[in-house]
Design a protein around this motif. Structure first.
Motif, mmCIF file in Angstrom:
data_model
loop_
_atom_site.group_PDB
_atom_site.id
_atom_site.type_symbol
_atom_site.label_atom_id
_atom_site.label_comp_id
_atom_site.label_asym_id
_atom_site.label_seq_id
_atom_site.Cartn_x
_atom_site.Cartn_y
_atom_site.Cartn_z
ATOM 1 N N LEU A 23 0.825 -1.210 0.000
ATOM 2 C CA LEU A 23 0.000 0.000 0.000
ATOM 3 C C LEU A 23 0.856 1.256 0.000
ATOM 4 C CD1 LEU A 23 -2.743 -1.084 2.554
ATOM 5 C CD2 LEU A 23 -2.938 -1.017 0.061
ATOM 6 N N GLU A 24 1.933 1.234 0.751
ATOM 7 C CA GLU A 24 2.850 2.381 0.772
ATOM 8 C C GLU A 24 3.498 2.591 -0.595
ATOM 9 O OE1 GLU A 24 5.418 1.334 4.013
ATOM 10 O OE2 GLU A 24 4.062 2.216 5.505
ATOM 11 N N GLN A 25 3.886 1.509 -1.252
ATOM 12 C CA GLN A 25 4.488 1.606 -2.581
ATOM 13 C C GLN A 25 3.504 2.192 -3.587
ATOM 14 O OE1 GLN A 25 5.875 -2.366 -3.518
ATOM 15 N NE2 GLN A 25 7.987 -1.658 -3.333
ATOM 16 N N ALA A 26 2.227 1.858 -3.460
ATOM 17 C CA ALA A 26 1.203 2.345 -4.378
ATOM 18 C C ALA A 26 0.718 3.746 -4.011
ATOM 19 C CB ALA A 26 0.028 1.377 -4.400
ATOM 20 N N GLU A 27 1.277 4.332 -2.960
ATOM 21 C CA GLU A 27 0.927 5.679 -2.483
ATOM 22 C C GLU A 27 -0.571 5.816 -2.203
ATOM 23 O OE1 GLU A 27 2.590 8.433 -5.302
ATOM 24 O OE2 GLU A 27 4.639 7.958 -4.687
ATOM 25 N N ILE A 28 -1.099 4.829 -1.506
ATOM 26 C CA ILE A 28 -2.513 4.797 -1.148
ATOM 27 C C ILE A 28 -2.685 5.386 0.252
ATOM 28 C CG2 ILE A 28 -4.395 3.215 -0.560
ATOM 29 C CD1 ILE A 28 -3.365 1.465 -2.869
ATOM 30 N N GLY A 50 -9.888 -6.368 16.425
ATOM 31 C CA GLY A 50 -8.771 -6.586 15.513
ATOM 32 C C GLY A 50 -8.165 -5.292 14.991
ATOM 33 N N ILE A 51 -7.189 -5.456 14.138
ATOM 34 C CA ILE A 51 -6.516 -4.318 13.505
ATOM 35 C C ILE A 51 -7.224 -4.092 12.178
ATOM 36 C CG2 ILE A 51 -4.355 -3.463 12.557
ATOM 37 C CD1 ILE A 51 -2.962 -5.481 14.500
ATOM 38 N N ARG A 52 -7.843 -2.934 12.028
ATOM 39 C CA ARG A 52 -8.654 -2.650 10.841
ATOM 40 C C ARG A 52 -7.893 -1.813 9.833
ATOM 41 N NH1 ARG A 52 -12.036 -0.691 14.895
ATOM 42 N NH2 ARG A 52 -13.064 -2.399 15.915
ATOM 43 N N LEU A 53 -7.856 -2.305 8.602
ATOM 44 C CA LEU A 53 -7.284 -1.531 7.504
ATOM 45 C C LEU A 53 -8.352 -0.562 7.029
ATOM 46 C CD1 LEU A 53 -5.321 -0.796 5.220
ATOM 47 C CD2 LEU A 53 -6.217 -2.755 3.952
ATOM 48 N N LYS A 54 -8.107 0.737 7.197
ATOM 49 C CA LYS A 54 -9.031 1.786 6.777
ATOM 50 C C LYS A 54 -8.430 2.480 5.558
ATOM 51 C CE LYS A 54 -11.896 2.164 10.432
ATOM 52 N NZ LYS A 54 -13.312 2.334 10.351
ATOM 53 N N VAL A 55 -9.244 2.674 4.518
ATOM 54 C CA VAL A 55 -8.762 3.215 3.254
ATOM 55 C C VAL A 55 -9.612 4.410 2.842
ATOM 56 C CG1 VAL A 55 -8.412 2.658 0.820
ATOM 57 C CG2 VAL A 55 -7.987 0.928 2.554
ATOM 58 N N HIS A 56 -8.948 5.412 2.277
ATOM 59 C CA HIS A 56 -9.654 6.580 1.746
ATOM 60 C C HIS A 56 -10.548 6.131 0.588
ATOM 61 C CE1 HIS A 56 -10.312 10.406 -0.308
ATOM 62 N NE2 HIS A 56 -10.115 10.947 0.895
ATOM 63 N N HIS A 59 -9.355 5.439 -3.017
ATOM 64 C CA HIS A 59 -8.396 4.367 -3.272
ATOM 65 C C HIS A 59 -8.982 2.962 -3.102
ATOM 66 C CE1 HIS A 59 -5.076 7.217 -3.529
ATOM 67 N NE2 HIS A 59 -5.639 7.839 -2.505
ATOM 68 N N ILE A 60 -10.273 2.867 -2.920
ATOM 69 C CA ILE A 60 -10.898 1.570 -2.636
ATOM 70 C C ILE A 60 -10.666 0.558 -3.759
ATOM 71 C CG2 ILE A 60 -13.132 0.409 -2.353
ATOM 72 C CD1 ILE A 60 -13.967 2.803 -0.609
ATOM 73 N N LYS A 61 -10.843 0.951 -5.000
ATOM 74 C CA LYS A 61 -10.670 0.017 -6.137
ATOM 75 C C LYS A 61 -9.239 -0.519 -6.197
ATOM 76 C CE LYS A 61 -14.766 0.358 -8.003
ATOM 77 N NZ LYS A 61 -15.726 -0.686 -7.866
ATOM 78 N N LYS A 62 -8.253 0.369 -6.005
ATOM 79 C CA LYS A 62 -6.846 -0.052 -6.018
ATOM 80 C C LYS A 62 -6.573 -1.058 -4.908
ATOM 81 C CE LYS A 62 -4.585 4.145 -7.736
ATOM 82 N NZ LYS A 62 -3.625 5.199 -7.356
ATOM 83 N N VAL A 63 -7.107 -0.784 -3.725
ATOM 84 C CA VAL A 63 -6.878 -1.657 -2.569
ATOM 85 C C VAL A 63 -7.548 -3.021 -2.780
ATOM 86 C CG1 VAL A 63 -7.283 -1.953 -0.103
ATOM 87 C CG2 VAL A 63 -6.535 0.246 -0.987
ATOM 88 N N GLU A 64 -8.731 -3.027 -3.366
ATOM 89 C CA GLU A 64 -9.394 -4.296 -3.653
ATOM 90 C C GLU A 64 -8.534 -5.159 -4.571
ATOM 91 O OE1 GLU A 64 -13.162 -2.985 -5.209
ATOM 92 O OE2 GLU A 64 -14.087 -2.996 -3.224
ATOM 93 N N LYS A 65 -7.922 -4.545 -5.579
ATOM 94 C CA LYS A 65 -7.038 -5.291 -6.486
ATOM 95 C C LYS A 65 -5.807 -5.810 -5.768
ATOM 96 C CE LYS A 65 -8.330 -2.923 -10.741
ATOM 97 N NZ LYS A 65 -7.886 -2.054 -11.833
ATOM 98 N N ILE A 66 -5.211 -4.971 -4.916
ATOM 99 C CA ILE A 66 -4.012 -5.388 -4.176
ATOM 100 C C ILE A 66 -4.353 -6.529 -3.214
ATOM 101 C CG2 ILE A 66 -2.337 -4.657 -2.432
ATOM 102 C CD1 ILE A 66 -2.341 -1.884 -3.828
ATOM 103 N N ILE A 67 -5.457 -6.409 -2.510
ATOM 104 C CA ILE A 67 -5.850 -7.451 -1.563
ATOM 105 C C ILE A 67 -6.142 -8.765 -2.295
ATOM 106 C CG2 ILE A 67 -7.648 -8.192 0.045
ATOM 107 C CD1 ILE A 67 -7.722 -5.313 1.095
ATOM 108 N N SER A 68 -6.832 -8.691 -3.421
ATOM 109 C CA SER A 68 -7.156 -9.920 -4.140
ATOM 110 C C SER A 68 -5.902 -10.599 -4.700
ATOM 111 C CB SER A 68 -8.162 -9.650 -5.263
ATOM 112 O OG SER A 68 -7.593 -8.864 -6.273
ATOM 113 N N SER A 69 -4.934 -9.809 -5.139
ATOM 114 C CA SER A 69 -3.676 -10.399 -5.625
ATOM 115 C C SER A 69 -2.811 -10.876 -4.460
ATOM 116 C CB SER A 69 -2.905 -9.414 -6.488
ATOM 117 O OG SER A 69 -2.418 -8.338 -5.715
ATOM 118 N N PHE A 70 -2.959 -10.247 -3.316
ATOM 119 C CA PHE A 70 -2.199 -10.604 -2.110
ATOM 120 C C PHE A 70 -2.684 -11.928 -1.543
ATOM 121 C CE2 PHE A 70 -1.481 -10.114 2.524
ATOM 122 C CZ PHE A 70 -0.108 -10.043 2.513
ATOM 123 N N SER A 71 -3.975 -12.158 -1.602
ATOM 124 C CA SER A 71 -4.559 -13.385 -1.059
ATOM 125 C C SER A 71 -4.138 -14.549 -1.919
ATOM 126 C CB SER A 71 -6.075 -13.287 -1.029
ATOM 127 O OG SER A 71 -6.483 -12.221 -0.214
#
Length: 71
Positions: A23-28, A50-56, A59-71
């Motif tokens: 996420l830091e690399q993608a400047e999210i 738990g520890i909650r990932l909160k996103v602006h 940037h939601i679409k970008k994060v969804e792609k990163i999470i899906s590729s991360f899983s």
């Protein structure tokens, strides 16, 4: 910060450290809610939800792609 959307929940910091780097690399714009308290009191993770990932919202679409590729 109140407009940020919760995208994922983790029970300890070991679970999200690589994701945080991506996420830091993608400047999210993001934050991990409860990160500090759970790192100090790890057995209280369930108590704080738990520890909650909160996103602006921008940037939601970008994060969804990163999470899906991360899983």
């Amino acid at each position: 910060m109140e407009d940020f959307k919760t995208m994922a929940v983790f029970s300890n910091s070991d679970e999200y450290i690589v994701l945080k780097h991506l996420l830091e690399q993608a400047e999210i714009l993001f934050m991990f809610q409860n990160e500090t308290v759970i790192s100090v009191l790890p057995f209280h993770s369930n108590k704080y939800g738990g520890i909650r990932l909160k996103v602006h919202p921008d940037h939601i679409k970008k994060v969804e792609k990163i999470i899906s590729s991360f899983s």
